[in-house]
Design a protein around this motif. Sequence first.
Motif, PDB file in Angstrom:
ATOM      1  N   UNK A 107       3.294  -3.109   9.022  1.00  0.00           N
ATOM      2  CA  UNK A 107       3.422  -1.660   9.012  1.00  0.00           C
ATOM      3  C   UNK A 107       2.153  -0.913   8.640  1.00  0.00           C
ATOM      4  N   UNK A 108       0.992  -1.501   8.910  1.00  0.00           N
ATOM      5  CA  UNK A 108      -0.283  -0.867   8.581  1.00  0.00           C
ATOM      6  C   UNK A 108      -0.923  -0.374   9.875  1.00  0.00           C
ATOM      7  N   UNK A 109      -1.583   0.782   9.816  1.00  0.00           N
ATOM      8  CA  UNK A 109      -2.304   1.307  10.975  1.00  0.00           C
ATOM      9  C   UNK A 109      -3.804   1.120  10.754  1.00  0.00           C
ATOM     10  N   UNK A 110      -4.486   0.617  11.781  1.00  0.00           N
ATOM     11  CA  UNK A 110      -5.927   0.408  11.768  1.00  0.00           C
ATOM     12  C   UNK A 110      -6.531   1.470  12.678  1.00  0.00           C
ATOM     13  N   UNK A 111      -7.501   2.241  12.172  1.00  0.00           N
ATOM     14  CA  UNK A 111      -7.977   3.381  12.956  1.00  0.00           C
ATOM     15  C   UNK A 111      -9.490   3.567  12.821  1.00  0.00           C
ATOM     16  N   UNK A 112     -10.109   4.011  13.924  1.00  0.00           N
ATOM     17  CA  UNK A 112     -11.482   4.479  13.909  1.00  0.00           C
ATOM     18  C   UNK A 112     -12.542   3.441  13.617  1.00  0.00           C
ATOM     19  N   UNK A 113     -12.371   2.209  14.110  1.00  0.00           N
ATOM     20  CA  UNK A 113     -13.355   1.171  13.834  1.00  0.00           C
ATOM     21  C   UNK A 113     -14.353   0.996  14.953  1.00  0.00           C
TER      22      UNK A 113
ATOM     23  N   UNK B 199       0.824  -1.197   0.000  1.00  0.00           N
ATOM     24  CA  UNK B 199       0.000   0.000   0.000  1.00  0.00           C
ATOM     25  C   UNK B 199       0.862   1.252   0.000  1.00  0.00           C
ATOM     26  N   UNK B 200       0.446   2.228  -0.787  1.00  0.00           N
ATOM     27  CA  UNK B 200       1.108   3.530  -0.792  1.00  0.00           C
ATOM     28  C   UNK B 200       0.932   4.175   0.584  1.00  0.00           C
ATOM     29  N   UNK B 201       1.862   5.050   0.984  1.00  0.00           N
ATOM     30  CA  UNK B 201       1.782   5.685   2.305  1.00  0.00           C
ATOM     31  C   UNK B 201       0.722   6.792   2.334  1.00  0.00           C
ATOM     32  N   UNK B 202      -0.517   6.406   2.611  1.00  0.00           N
ATOM     33  CA  UNK B 202      -1.620   7.365   2.664  1.00  0.00           C
ATOM     34  C   UNK B 202      -2.734   6.780   3.515  1.00  0.00           C
ATOM     35  N   UNK B 203      -3.787   7.552   3.732  1.00  0.00           N
ATOM     36  CA  UNK B 203      -4.955   7.088   4.472  1.00  0.00           C
ATOM     37  C   UNK B 203      -5.985   6.549   3.493  1.00  0.00           C
ATOM     38  N   UNK B 204      -6.466   5.351   3.788  1.00  0.00           N
ATOM     39  CA  UNK B 204      -7.485   4.688   2.970  1.00  0.00           C
ATOM     40  C   UNK B 204      -8.792   4.717   3.755  1.00  0.00           C
ATOM     41  N   UNK B 205      -9.765   5.513   3.312  1.00  0.00           N
ATOM     42  CA  UNK B 205     -11.051   5.629   3.984  1.00  0.00           C
ATOM     43  C   UNK B 205     -11.943   4.476   3.538  1.00  0.00           C
ATOM     44  N   UNK B 206     -12.507   3.747   4.499  1.00  0.00           N
ATOM     45  CA  UNK B 206     -13.258   2.537   4.183  1.00  0.00           C
ATOM     46  C   UNK B 206     -14.700   2.804   3.767  1.00  0.00           C
ATOM     47  N   UNK B 207     -15.219   3.988   4.023  1.00  0.00           N
ATOM     48  CA  UNK B 207     -16.537   4.367   3.521  1.00  0.00           C
ATOM     49  C   UNK B 207     -17.697   3.576   4.085  1.00  0.00           C
TER      50      UNK B 207
ATOM     51  N   UNK C  55      -8.278 -17.867   2.074  1.00  0.00           N
ATOM     52  CA  UNK C  55      -7.156 -17.334   1.295  1.00  0.00           C
ATOM     53  C   UNK C  55      -5.991 -16.976   2.204  1.00  0.00           C
ATOM     54  N   UNK C  56      -4.824 -16.892   1.606  1.00  0.00           N
ATOM     55  CA  UNK C  56      -3.623 -16.385   2.269  1.00  0.00           C
ATOM     56  C   UNK C  56      -3.247 -15.089   1.574  1.00  0.00           C
ATOM     57  N   UNK C  57      -3.068 -14.022   2.362  1.00  0.00           N
ATOM     58  CA  UNK C  57      -2.754 -12.728   1.774  1.00  0.00           C
ATOM     59  C   UNK C  57      -1.841 -11.954   2.723  1.00  0.00           C
ATOM     60  N   UNK C  58      -0.951 -11.160   2.151  1.00  0.00           N
ATOM     61  CA  UNK C  58      -0.077 -10.272   2.919  1.00  0.00           C
ATOM     62  C   UNK C  58      -0.259  -8.862   2.391  1.00  0.00           C
ATOM     63  N   UNK C  59      -0.447  -7.913   3.319  1.00  0.00           N
ATOM     64  CA  UNK C  59      -0.638  -6.510   2.962  1.00  0.00           C
ATOM     65  C   UNK C  59       0.366  -5.705   3.765  1.00  0.00           C
ATOM     66  N   UNK C  60       1.217  -4.945   3.058  1.00  0.00           N
ATOM     67  CA  UNK C  60       2.271  -4.168   3.711  1.00  0.00           C
ATOM     68  C   UNK C  60       2.185  -2.705   3.322  1.00  0.00           C
ATOM     69  N   UNK C  61       2.665  -1.861   4.214  1.00  0.00           N
ATOM     70  CA  UNK C  61       2.831  -0.446   3.900  1.00  0.00           C
ATOM     71  C   UNK C  61       4.216  -0.281   3.294  1.00  0.00           C
ATOM     72  N   UNK C  62       4.319   0.505   2.242  1.00  0.00           N
ATOM     73  CA  UNK C  62       5.602   0.626   1.537  1.00  0.00           C
ATOM     74  C   UNK C  62       6.688   1.225   2.413  1.00  0.00           C
ATOM     75  N   UNK C  63       6.323   2.126   3.329  1.00  0.00           N
ATOM     76  CA  UNK C  63       7.361   2.762   4.142  1.00  0.00           C
ATOM     77  C   UNK C  63       7.338   2.316   5.595  1.00  0.00           C
ATOM     78  N   UNK C  64       6.654   1.242   5.876  1.00  0.00           N
ATOM     79  CA  UNK C  64       6.692   0.695   7.226  1.00  0.00           C
ATOM     80  C   UNK C  64       5.527   1.085   8.112  1.00  0.00           C
ATOM     81  N   UNK C  65       4.999   2.304   8.023  1.00  0.00           N
ATOM     82  CA  UNK C  65       3.824   2.646   8.833  1.00  0.00           C
ATOM     83  C   UNK C  65       3.026   3.790   8.240  1.00  0.00           C
ATOM     84  N   UNK C  66       3.142   4.014   6.959  1.00  0.00           N
ATOM     85  CA  UNK C  66       2.447   5.143   6.329  1.00  0.00           C
ATOM     86  C   UNK C  66       1.061   4.837   5.829  1.00  0.00           C
ATOM     87  N   UNK C  67       0.678   3.561   5.709  1.00  0.00           N
ATOM     88  CA  UNK C  67      -0.658   3.217   5.217  1.00  0.00           C
ATOM     89  C   UNK C  67      -1.608   3.104   6.402  1.00  0.00           C
TER      90      UNK C  67
END
Length: 187
Positions: free
Chosen positions: A116-122, A63-71, A81-93
Amino acid sequence: LPPPPSPPPPSPPPPSPPPPSPPPLPPATPTPGTAKYLTSIEQLREEIELLMLGNNTWRYFILAPQTYLLGGTPLRISSNIDVTISSIDGDGAVLDAQFQSRVLEVTGSSNATFRGVRFRGGKPPDFEPPEVIAFELGPTGSRRALQTNANDGGGGLLVNSFSTVTLENCTVTGCVAGRGGGAFCTD
């Protein structure tokens, strides 16, 4: 007699040391061509949906280092499934539910790794702060709540007992629920 020769010019100073190296990418960075770089929540949802349908060979997403709004809809991973999701800069996504839904739901014997992903506001659907409905009197006259209106758990992450979620260098912040505001695992 001719004048004596002038002394040679002073030597230039030694070169400066090279600048420090940039920070490393998240652990287990895939080799080129094995990960897909994504820049929108729509792209991420589409790639996961294709993976769940068996129509996607990509299993590693950066993921690019930005905020992704879930809407208002959590990110859902299911269908074994098996999946891996990473932030490109370690904690920017940042996956941000803006208190409209949970951030992540993982079901169906899936394995999901986040780096390196941040989960917020759930928050769970229809969450209201719990109110005590019934009390019990203790031996010293103290009261304890027997029942509250606390509903679903897992404001940030809800994981069923057959799935595995691995969080590496991730944070879960600002999430609320009746039980397990950050994360909740079901039986």
